[in-house]
Design a protein around this motif. Structure first.
Motif, short mmCIF file in Angstrom:
data_model
loop_
_atom_site.label_atom_id
_atom_site.label_comp_id
_atom_site.label_asym_id
_atom_site.label_seq_id
_atom_site.Cartn_x
_atom_site.Cartn_y
_atom_site.Cartn_z
N THR A 283 -9.26 -42.24 65.85
CA THR A 283 -10.40 -42.61 66.67
C THR A 283 -11.31 -43.52 65.85
O THR A 283 -11.24 -43.50 64.62
N VAL B 255 -14.23 -44.75 63.59
CA VAL B 255 -15.09 -44.02 62.65
C VAL B 255 -16.49 -43.89 63.24
O VAL B 255 -17.08 -44.87 63.69
N ALA B 256 -17.01 -42.68 63.24
CA ALA B 256 -18.36 -42.43 63.75
C ALA B 256 -19.33 -42.41 62.57
O ALA B 256 -19.28 -41.51 61.74
N ASN B 257 -20.16 -43.43 62.49
CA ASN B 257 -21.26 -43.43 61.53
C ASN B 257 -22.52 -43.05 62.28
O ASN B 257 -22.77 -43.54 63.37
N TYR C 97 -19.38 -43.54 56.53
CA TYR C 97 -18.10 -43.44 55.84
C TYR C 97 -18.19 -44.11 54.47
O TYR C 97 -18.75 -45.20 54.33
N ARG D 189 -10.39 -47.24 62.31
CA ARG D 189 -10.04 -45.96 62.92
C ARG D 189 -9.66 -44.96 61.84
O ARG D 189 -9.23 -45.34 60.75
N ARG E 35 -9.07 -38.06 63.88
CA ARG E 35 -10.20 -37.52 64.68
C ARG E 35 -10.91 -36.36 63.99
O ARG E 35 -12.08 -36.10 64.26
N TYR F 235 -11.99 -36.23 61.04
CA TYR F 235 -13.10 -36.76 60.24
C TYR F 235 -14.38 -36.77 61.07
O TYR F 235 -15.42 -36.31 60.61
N ASN F 236 -14.31 -37.29 62.28
CA ASN F 236 -15.51 -37.35 63.12
C ASN F 236 -16.01 -35.95 63.46
O ASN F 236 -17.22 -35.75 63.58
N GLN F 237 -15.13 -35.00 63.61
CA GLN F 237 -15.55 -33.62 63.84
C GLN F 237 -16.29 -33.08 62.62
O GLN F 237 -17.31 -32.40 62.75
N SER G 85 -19.74 -34.68 62.57
CA SER G 85 -20.58 -34.11 63.64
C SER G 85 -21.05 -32.72 63.25
O SER G 85 -22.24 -32.39 63.40
#
Length: 129
Positions: A24, A26-28, A92, A104, A107, A109-111, A114
């Motif tokens: 997914t 990367v969520a920063n 990241y 990407r 997933r 990692y984003n969990q 969060s």
């Protein structure tokens, strides 16, 4: 009939491949709020304790900059936590075995990010009670 079955099987294979992908974007996290009135020491302690709850090791690099590391089995991730008096960001920094391709990542990692952020927010709220 055979062609219809072949097309159906190809569709099912493609669908299962696409839904099975576990990467997914990367969520920063940017602009996360810090309650007013907290000192830098209180913020650093809150982040360190929040990280510890989920297996993160948080170290202060310099004023306004923490680094968090987590090792889960063969997976490793590192984040930069930059902060000011009013807000912080979690971005990241590095990873191993999380299939990061520049945009990407796995997933999980984003969990992890969060959950870390939720725990930081919880710790900060407790300081303001």
């Amino acid at each position: 009939m055979t062609k219809k079955i072949s097309v159906t099987l190809m569709f099912l294979f493609a669908f299962s491949f696409l839904t099975g992908c576990k990467s997914t974007p990367v969520a920063n996290l940017e602009g996360e709020q810090i309650p007013s009135g907290l000192t830098e020491a209180q913020f650093v302690k809150a982040v360190t304790e929040a990280g510890h709850l989920r297996g993160w090791v948080i170290k202060k690099e310099s004023d306004g900059h923490l680094v968090g590391d987590i090792q889960v089995r063969s997976h490793y991730a590192a984040v930069d936590i930059n902060y000011s008096a009013s807000e912080y960001s979690i971005t990241y920094k590095d990873s191993e075995n999380l299939k990061y391709d520049g945009e990407r990542i796995h997933r999980k990692y984003n969990q992890w990010i969060s959950n870390l952020n939720l725990d930081i927010q919880k710790e900060l709220r407790m300081l303001t009670l």
